[in-house]
Scaffold this active site. Structure first.
Site, PDB file in Angstrom:
ATOM      1  N   CYS A 113       0.813  -1.228   0.000  1.00 58.76           N
ATOM      2  CA  CYS A 113       0.000   0.000   0.000  1.00 58.76           C
ATOM      3  C   CYS A 113       0.844   1.275   0.000  1.00 58.76           C
ATOM      4  O   CYS A 113       0.336   2.350  -0.308  1.00 58.76           O
ATOM      5  CB  CYS A 113      -0.940   0.004   1.201  1.00 58.76           C
ATOM      6  SG  CYS A 113      -2.039  -1.415   1.205  1.00 58.76           S
ATOM      7  N   HIS A 254      -3.603   7.112   2.591  1.00 58.48           N
ATOM      8  CA  HIS A 254      -3.930   5.811   2.005  1.00 58.48           C
ATOM      9  C   HIS A 254      -5.339   5.411   2.449  1.00 58.48           C
ATOM     10  O   HIS A 254      -5.682   5.523   3.620  1.00 58.48           O
ATOM     11  CB  HIS A 254      -2.908   4.774   2.468  1.00 58.48           C
ATOM     12  CG  HIS A 254      -3.287   3.377   2.155  1.00 58.48           C
ATOM     13  ND1 HIS A 254      -3.673   2.985   0.887  1.00 58.48           N
ATOM     14  CD2 HIS A 254      -3.382   2.261   2.936  1.00 58.48           C
ATOM     15  CE1 HIS A 254      -3.971   1.704   0.903  1.00 58.48           C
ATOM     16  NE2 HIS A 254      -3.808   1.238   2.134  1.00 58.48           N
ATOM     17  N   ASN A 284     -10.065  -0.603  -0.496  1.00 60.40           N
ATOM     18  CA  ASN A 284      -8.602  -0.462  -0.453  1.00 60.40           C
ATOM     19  C   ASN A 284      -8.007  -0.990  -1.760  1.00 60.40           C
ATOM     20  O   ASN A 284      -8.031  -2.200  -2.016  1.00 60.40           O
ATOM     21  CB  ASN A 284      -8.075  -1.249   0.752  1.00 60.40           C
ATOM     22  CG  ASN A 284      -6.567  -1.134   0.919  1.00 60.40           C
ATOM     23  OD1 ASN A 284      -5.871  -0.614   0.049  1.00 60.40           O
ATOM     24  ND2 ASN A 284      -6.063  -1.637   2.032  1.00 60.40           N
TER      25      ASN A 284
END
Ligand code: UT7
Length: 327
Positions: A113, A254, A284
């Site tokens: 990520c 994020h 996500n």
């Protein structure tokens, strides 16, 4: 020294939407649980015939169009991904070819990520050291192809998508990637990873029966580290840029869980209007969340040229990182 700047951004998400209500029909879960614990309402899913490279190409073409830059001007391509088309070669190689830029050097960044922040730091140093002039930086992921669709603890959290930016040299003194800060801790690798497919657990029938090809995550531990590390990384990157948190016009965290973004924002006194939250729409998308959010906020006019941006991410590895950018 040359200055590296983000010259433009674009994104692409696949058409198919899977809502929490769709998941309710297949899993022991509810829209209420997913919404309250994560802020996610839906996610996008790429088709069987739409590999990660295709999402990356579409995001890249949108970034080129939005920046008014011809693809022939690109002299390096970086793709941040942990869900590439193949274990190797790099998905960046495939994207470069699909863009018709055969011969242009390219590489993948594997930092889960945090991948886009890592890739941005690499692009900045390429441009500022005068090695390359215009670097295409892509975050592209298809987590829906590596989650176990019977594991409610992970599959509800992820989605597919891609975002891209062009990092290039600029004469404009008001524009630049002012600072980047990166970190990693491999001792935490097994708290969020894909166990099989590498040389520790090469794919075979026994491994597939044990379902080691799917994402495994200790959600609670990742959550705690995400709140702490994203805040810490941001504070260091902001300090290194010579600014303060109050000076930052807009933050892009994020997008893994709205509660993580809210918690950091509360600790740093960041008002809601200085944040973008799109985890509700896309879930996500790992290395793609920050470039998707950046491109979306630029397209909607929330972010304008000249604004000071703070970006921060944490993910598998563990990895973490932040950047301060004057658009
Ligand atoms: O990108 C960086 C990587 N990702 C992240 O940053 C994610 C970080 N972690 C998180 O966002 C959160 O930890 C989760 C959303 C994954 C989980 O939230 P939580 O509040 O930590 O829940 P939990 O894992 O403690 O689970 C609470 C309960 C459990 O039931 P019991 O043991 O209390 O009876 C789970 O079995 O919720 C249950 N549960 C679910 N229930 C309905 C777990 N997943 C689901 C689900 N639907 N999808």
């Amino acid at each position: 020294m040359k200055r590296a700047c983000i010259l433009g951004a674009g994104f692409y998400v696949p058409e198919k939407i899977i809502t929490n209500f769709d998941l309710e029909k297949k899993l022991d879960t509810t829209d209420e649980w997913i919404s309250q614990r994560t802020g996610i309402k839906q996610r996008r899913q790429a088709s069987k015939d739409e590999p990660t490279s295709d999402l990356g190409v579409k995001a890249a073409l949108n970034a080129l169009k939005n920046s008014n830059i011809k693809k022939e001007e690109i002299d390096f391509v970086i793709t941040a991904t942990v869900t590439g088309d193949y274990p190797w070669p790099a998905t960046a190689n495939i994207i470069t070819d699909k863009l018709g830029l055969n011969g242009v050097p390219s590489l993948d960044v594997s930092a889960a990520c945090t991948g886009f922040i890592y890739a941005l730091a690499v692009a900045k140093s390429f441009v500022e050291s005068n090695m390359y002039k215009k670097v295409l930086v892509i975050g592209a992921e298809e987590f829906t192809k590596i989650v176990n669709w019977s594991d409610r603890a992970t599959c509800v959290l992820f989605g597919d998508g891609a975002g891209a930016v062009i990092v290039g040299e600029t004469e404009n003194e008001n524009c630049g990637i002012l600072s980047t800060y990166l970190g990693s801790d491999g001792s935490k690798a097994e708290l969020l990873f894909q166990p099989a497919g590498g040389v520790v657990h090469p794919l075979n029938r026994e491994i597939l029966e044990k379902e080691l090809q799917y994402v495994k995550m200790d959600g609670k531990e990742v959550y705690k580290s995400a709140v702490f590390k994203m805040q810490e990384a941001l504070e260091i990157a902001v300090k290194n840029s010579g600014f303060t948190i109050n000076d930052i016009d807009f933050f892009i965290f994020h997008q893994a869980n709205k509660r993580i973004i809210d918690s950091i924002s509360q600790k740093l006194n960041i008002p809601e209007e200085k944040n973008i939250v799109n985890v509700d729409k896309y879930a996500n998308t790992s290395a793609a969340t920050i470039p998707i959010a950046l491109a979306e906020a630029m397209e909607s006019g929330k972010i304008k040229k000249g604004m000071l941006l703070g970006l921060s991410a944490m993910g598998g590895g563990f990895t973490w990182g932040a950047a301060v950018v004057r658009l």
